[in-house]
Design a protein around this motif. Sequence first.
Motif, PDB file in Angstrom:
ATOM      1  N   SER A   1       3.893   6.544  -0.196  1.00 54.10           N
ATOM      2  CA  SER A   1       4.297   6.856   1.177  1.00 54.10           C
ATOM      3  C   SER A   1       5.541   6.072   1.574  1.00 54.10           C
ATOM      4  O   SER A   1       6.093   6.242   2.641  1.00 54.10           O
ATOM      5  N   LYS A   2       5.956   5.164   0.703  1.00 55.72           N
ATOM      6  CA  LYS A   2       7.238   4.461   0.744  1.00 55.72           C
ATOM      7  C   LYS A   2       7.310   3.367   1.784  1.00 55.72           C
ATOM      8  O   LYS A   2       7.359   2.203   1.471  1.00 55.72           O
ATOM      9  N   ARG A   3       7.356   3.677   3.078  1.00 56.97           N
ATOM     10  CA  ARG A   3       7.688   2.651   4.061  1.00 56.97           C
ATOM     11  C   ARG A   3       6.751   2.662   5.258  1.00 56.97           C
ATOM     12  O   ARG A   3       6.133   3.659   5.587  1.00 56.97           O
TER      13      ARG A   3
ATOM     14  N   ARG B   1      -7.078  -7.393   1.141  1.00 59.19           N
ATOM     15  CA  ARG B   1      -5.622  -7.262   1.299  1.00 59.19           C
ATOM     16  C   ARG B   1      -4.889  -8.393   0.585  1.00 59.19           C
ATOM     17  O   ARG B   1      -3.847  -8.184  -0.016  1.00 59.19           O
ATOM     18  N   ILE B   2      -5.423  -9.591   0.694  1.00 58.92           N
ATOM     19  CA  ILE B   2      -4.802 -10.733   0.004  1.00 58.92           C
ATOM     20  C   ILE B   2      -4.820 -10.512  -1.503  1.00 58.92           C
ATOM     21  O   ILE B   2      -3.838 -10.780  -2.204  1.00 58.92           O
ATOM     22  N   ASN B   3      -5.932  -9.986  -2.006  1.00 53.67           N
ATOM     23  CA  ASN B   3      -6.035  -9.715  -3.443  1.00 53.67           C
ATOM     24  C   ASN B   3      -5.020  -8.649  -3.880  1.00 53.67           C
ATOM     25  O   ASN B   3      -4.468  -8.720  -4.984  1.00 53.67           O
ATOM     26  N   LYS B   4      -4.771  -7.669  -3.003  1.00 56.17           N
ATOM     27  CA  LYS B   4      -3.782  -6.637  -3.324  1.00 56.17           C
ATOM     28  C   LYS B   4      -2.383  -7.228  -3.428  1.00 56.17           C
ATOM     29  O   LYS B   4      -1.582  -6.829  -4.273  1.00 56.17           O
ATOM     30  N   ILE B   5      -2.097  -8.200  -2.550  1.00 51.32           N
ATOM     31  CA  ILE B   5      -0.793  -8.875  -2.608  1.00 51.32           C
ATOM     32  C   ILE B   5      -0.662  -9.640  -3.914  1.00 51.32           C
ATOM     33  O   ILE B   5       0.364  -9.567  -4.601  1.00 51.32           O
TER      34      ILE B   5
ATOM     35  N   GLU C   1       0.835  -1.201   0.000  1.00 50.15           N
ATOM     36  CA  GLU C   1       0.000   0.000   0.000  1.00 50.15           C
ATOM     37  C   GLU C   1       0.871   1.252   0.000  1.00 50.15           C
ATOM     38  O   GLU C   1       0.547   2.260  -0.629  1.00 50.15           O
ATOM     39  N   GLY C   2       2.005   1.182   0.713  1.00 51.41           N
ATOM     40  CA  GLY C   2       2.929   2.314   0.743  1.00 51.41           C
ATOM     41  C   GLY C   2       3.560   2.581  -0.605  1.00 51.41           C
ATOM     42  O   GLY C   2       3.775   3.731  -0.997  1.00 51.41           O
ATOM     43  N   VAL C   3       3.859   1.508  -1.357  1.00 47.68           N
ATOM     44  CA  VAL C   3       4.415   1.664  -2.704  1.00 47.68           C
ATOM     45  C   VAL C   3       3.398   2.356  -3.620  1.00 47.68           C
ATOM     46  O   VAL C   3       3.732   3.273  -4.368  1.00 47.68           O
ATOM     47  N   LYS C   4       2.165   1.939  -3.533  1.00 49.01           N
ATOM     48  CA  LYS C   4       1.149   2.448  -4.456  1.00 49.01           C
ATOM     49  C   LYS C   4       0.769   3.903  -4.183  1.00 49.01           C
ATOM     50  O   LYS C   4       0.443   4.641  -5.099  1.00 49.01           O
TER      51      LYS C   4
END
Length: 267
Positions: free
Chosen positions: A224-226, A246-250, A218-221
């Motif tokens: 916000s980085k880290r 969340r699993i689908n996002k992974i 989520e930080g990458v997208k």
Amino acid sequence: MNINIGENIKILRKGKNLTQEDLAEYLGISFQSVSKWERGEGFPDITMLPDLADFFNISVDDLIGAGRVSGGDLYDLYKRAREYEIAGEVGKAIDLLRETLKKSPNQYDVMAKLAILLITAGKRDEGVDIAKKAIILCERRLDGIIGEKQRSYAKSILCFLYDFTGDFQKGRELARNLPHVWESREILYAEMVDWDEYAAYLRDSLRIILNIFAQKIEGVKDMSKRLSVVDLLVLGGKNDDLSIDRINKIVDFLQSEKYQSSQPCVN
């Protein structure tokens, strides 16, 4: 205030692979005196404290155990600071951490969290200055820590601090020497539990690991980085909010060509 000087001397001495005789010779006293200190049957003369602290490359406060907050108190402190931060009351969180540092001025992990919040509040220069002080304290303390878990904790904080202050090379070198995920508790401890606990332990570990990586994604997208590494180290990973979304996002992240790289994993 708890004075733990005898136990601290013992830990520091062993961390340097020294005998009681070695330390006694440096101080010009009998090894029986050092033995008494370590058994809690007496204390060094106050005039010896600066020499002892200098020998172990730490502060006198650290030597006598006056510069630390207990584990339980630290957890409560971070929890309160995090609650203020989530509520948008960053100023209150900063005040809370500043007050803690007045009582325990050598708490490098509290300094690290304060540095994060100062950046959030737009005070970057002050935040970086505090982070640099935290690095000095953490590096000094690392020399005297012999417990593996405590050393790993300190190294993890240092990785964050090096990155935070722009010393990327030191941070990368230190991070490269941390254990791989397959050497972690979540992987290995599962093999030690009874069979009827095995599946439940794996499930809990998987929730923690997937949640951490989901937050990283989520930080990458959103750029916000880290994650807030210091919060993660103190408060631990959350394992109660893993959703199908969340699993689908992974899965989407793993399948996305945008984030694929030919660079090898760090060994």
